[in-house]
Design a protein around this motif. Structure first.
Motif, PDB file in Angstrom:
ATOM      1  N   THR A  83       0.844  -1.202   0.000  1.00 34.51           N
ATOM      2  CA  THR A  83       0.000   0.000   0.000  1.00 34.51           C
ATOM      3  C   THR A  83       0.877   1.250   0.000  1.00 34.51           C
ATOM      4  O   THR A  83       2.036   1.206   0.415  1.00 34.51           O
ATOM      5  N   SER A  86       1.738   2.024   3.710  1.00 35.10           N
ATOM      6  CA  SER A  86       2.779   1.224   4.342  1.00 35.10           C
ATOM      7  C   SER A  86       4.112   1.372   3.609  1.00 35.10           C
ATOM      8  O   SER A  86       5.102   1.815   4.188  1.00 35.10           O
ATOM      9  N   LYS A 142      -2.184   0.251  12.006  1.00 30.38           N
ATOM     10  CA  LYS A 142      -2.724  -0.849  11.205  1.00 30.38           C
ATOM     11  C   LYS A 142      -4.076  -0.486  10.595  1.00 30.38           C
ATOM     12  O   LYS A 142      -4.317  -0.724   9.413  1.00 30.38           O
ATOM     13  N   THR A 143      -4.944   0.098  11.420  1.00 35.43           N
ATOM     14  CA  THR A 143      -6.290   0.385  10.926  1.00 35.43           C
ATOM     15  C   THR A 143      -6.356   1.692  10.139  1.00 35.43           C
ATOM     16  O   THR A 143      -7.193   1.845   9.273  1.00 35.43           O
ATOM     17  N   THR A 147      -3.023   0.262   5.773  1.00 34.95           N
ATOM     18  CA  THR A 147      -3.853  -0.395   4.749  1.00 34.95           C
ATOM     19  C   THR A 147      -4.373   0.585   3.696  1.00 34.95           C
ATOM     20  O   THR A 147      -5.092   0.178   2.777  1.00 34.95           O
ATOM     21  N   SER A 148      -4.019   1.878   3.811  1.00 32.15           N
ATOM     22  CA  SER A 148      -4.608   2.844   2.883  1.00 32.15           C
ATOM     23  C   SER A 148      -3.828   2.952   1.579  1.00 32.15           C
ATOM     24  O   SER A 148      -2.610   2.864   1.558  1.00 32.15           O
ATOM     25  N   PRO A 150      -4.089   0.857  -1.426  1.00 36.04           N
ATOM     26  CA  PRO A 150      -3.503  -0.414  -1.878  1.00 36.04           C
ATOM     27  C   PRO A 150      -3.005  -0.341  -3.328  1.00 36.04           C
ATOM     28  O   PRO A 150      -3.621   0.315  -4.159  1.00 36.04           O
TER      29      PRO A 150
END
Lengths: 187, 175
Positions: A83, A86, A142-143, A147-148, A150
């Motif tokens: 992502t 990340s 994480k939330t 994950t943003s 992708p």
């Protein structure tokens, strides 16, 4: 193949293998010049291209070898979905640390082996603190961020919708061409 | 016959090719990419277990990356031993606080060097886990597996690294 599976599942065999792999890796990194602060910082200052030569040579050899091993069932792909949140943000934070420290997580250990105390006291202890901080922030990151955004595909061939071997041929030619260009430019 | 082991350095192409083969061997024998930053999480978790086992066990990240001595953990002691052997055999092992390039621009103070190295180490450890890998895990093993995320990550390592190194040596260093 059963011996291979048994070896992968044996905890003690893996500890010995990990140590041996590390020893060979450290030996090759040191002989290749990548455990030296001046060489790594020189790469980031674009005055010394040893690190790039070392990394690209590893990828040039490994890319073909891995694909053959995978084809014959000896290796599995571990490529995972990435992502923006990340890989790009984490990569840039890593880069800032890379330049300030002058070593990366593997070469910092290698530098310790050659007697560099800034790598031991600053680098390794800093990395332990940084890894611990990340563990503290992980549930929140994480939330929200990790994950943003992708990426559209897991592998380059999937992304380009091209045959794997065609992609490998193009990438290999590009990497070899780049290394030849560096030598031609006297870098 | 074994004279090459005592040479000061090898061509980066030869050493790099060896690392390429080694990365593939790791994928075959351990079924794992050859990375280095996981070991620091495990070591930090093991230290946490000594301080407060309950708190450490409850933390989500240490449930994903279990703090234990295993293949990924042993890579780091291995690298230290391997690099020591290599530098000792070639007679280049020497204890140093301040690297020469740093010293030529920022002076010989060990304290300043350690403070900046510590700050760098913290960012490096934090960033490596944020990105899910390091120069070897993403840069080499990930690229070998044609991972799109790994190649993008490696590009960001160098983009961020070049920007901060230039700031450090070409802006702050010349003030």
């Amino acid at each position: 193949m059963t011996t291979l599976a048994a070896m992968r599942e044996s905890g003690s065999a893996q500890i010995v293998l990990g140590l041996l792999t590390g020893i060979l890796f450290g030996f090759l990194l040191q002989k290749g010049g990548a455990t030296d602060y001046g060489v790594i910082e020189g790469q980031l200052l674009l005055t010394n291209f040893t690190v790039l030569k070392l990394m690209l040579s590893a990828v040039i050899v490994g890319m073909v070898l891995f694909q053959l091993l995978k084809h014959y069932g000896y290796a599995n792909s571990h490529a995972a979905h990435g992502t923006l949140g990340s890989n790009v943000i984490g990569g840039l934070i890593f880069g800032a640390g890379f330049a300030l420290l002058g070593y990366c997580p593997g070469t910092v250990a290698g530098a310790v082996g050659t007697g560099a105390l800034d790598a031991l006291i600053g680098g390794m202890i800093g990395m332990l603190i940084g890894a611990g901080l990340f563990a503290d922030f992980y549930p929140v990151l994480k939330t929200r961020i990790l994950t943003s955004g992708p990426f559209p595909a897991v592998t380059v061939p999937e992304f380009l919708k091209l045959n794997t071997w065609v992609v490998i041929l193009v990438l290999e030619a590009g990497m070899i061409g780049f290394l030849l260009l560096l030598e031609y430019a006297g870098l | 016959m074994f004279g090459f082991l005592t040479e000061t350095s090898w061509s980066p192409y030869i050493a790099g090719a060896g690392i390429g083969v080694l990365s593939c061997l790791a994928l075959v024998l351990a079924d794992r990419p050859l990375g280095c930053s996981t070991a620091f999480v495990k070591a930090r978790g093991l230290i946490g277990m000594l301080i407060s086992a309950d708190r450490t066990k409850k933390m989500e990240y240490y449930q994903d990356i279990v703090p234990q001595v295993d293949w990924a953990f042993m890579i780091i002691p291995g690298i230290i031993i391997g690099a020591f052997l290599s530098s000792f055999l070639s007679g280049t092992f020497h204890v140093v606080w301040v690297p020469a390039l740093w010293g030529s621009v920022f002076g010989g103070s060990a304290v300043l060097r350690i403070v900046v190295a510590l700050a760098g180490g913290i960012l490096l450890g934090f960033g490596a886990r944020w990105a899910g890998g390091c120069t070897s895990g993403h840069g080499i093993s990930g690229s070998i597996q044609l991972s799109l995320a790994s190649m993008i990550t490696a590009a960001c390592f160098f983009a961020g690294g070049i920007a901060v190194a230039m700031l450090l040596y070409r802006v702050i260093g010349v003030l």
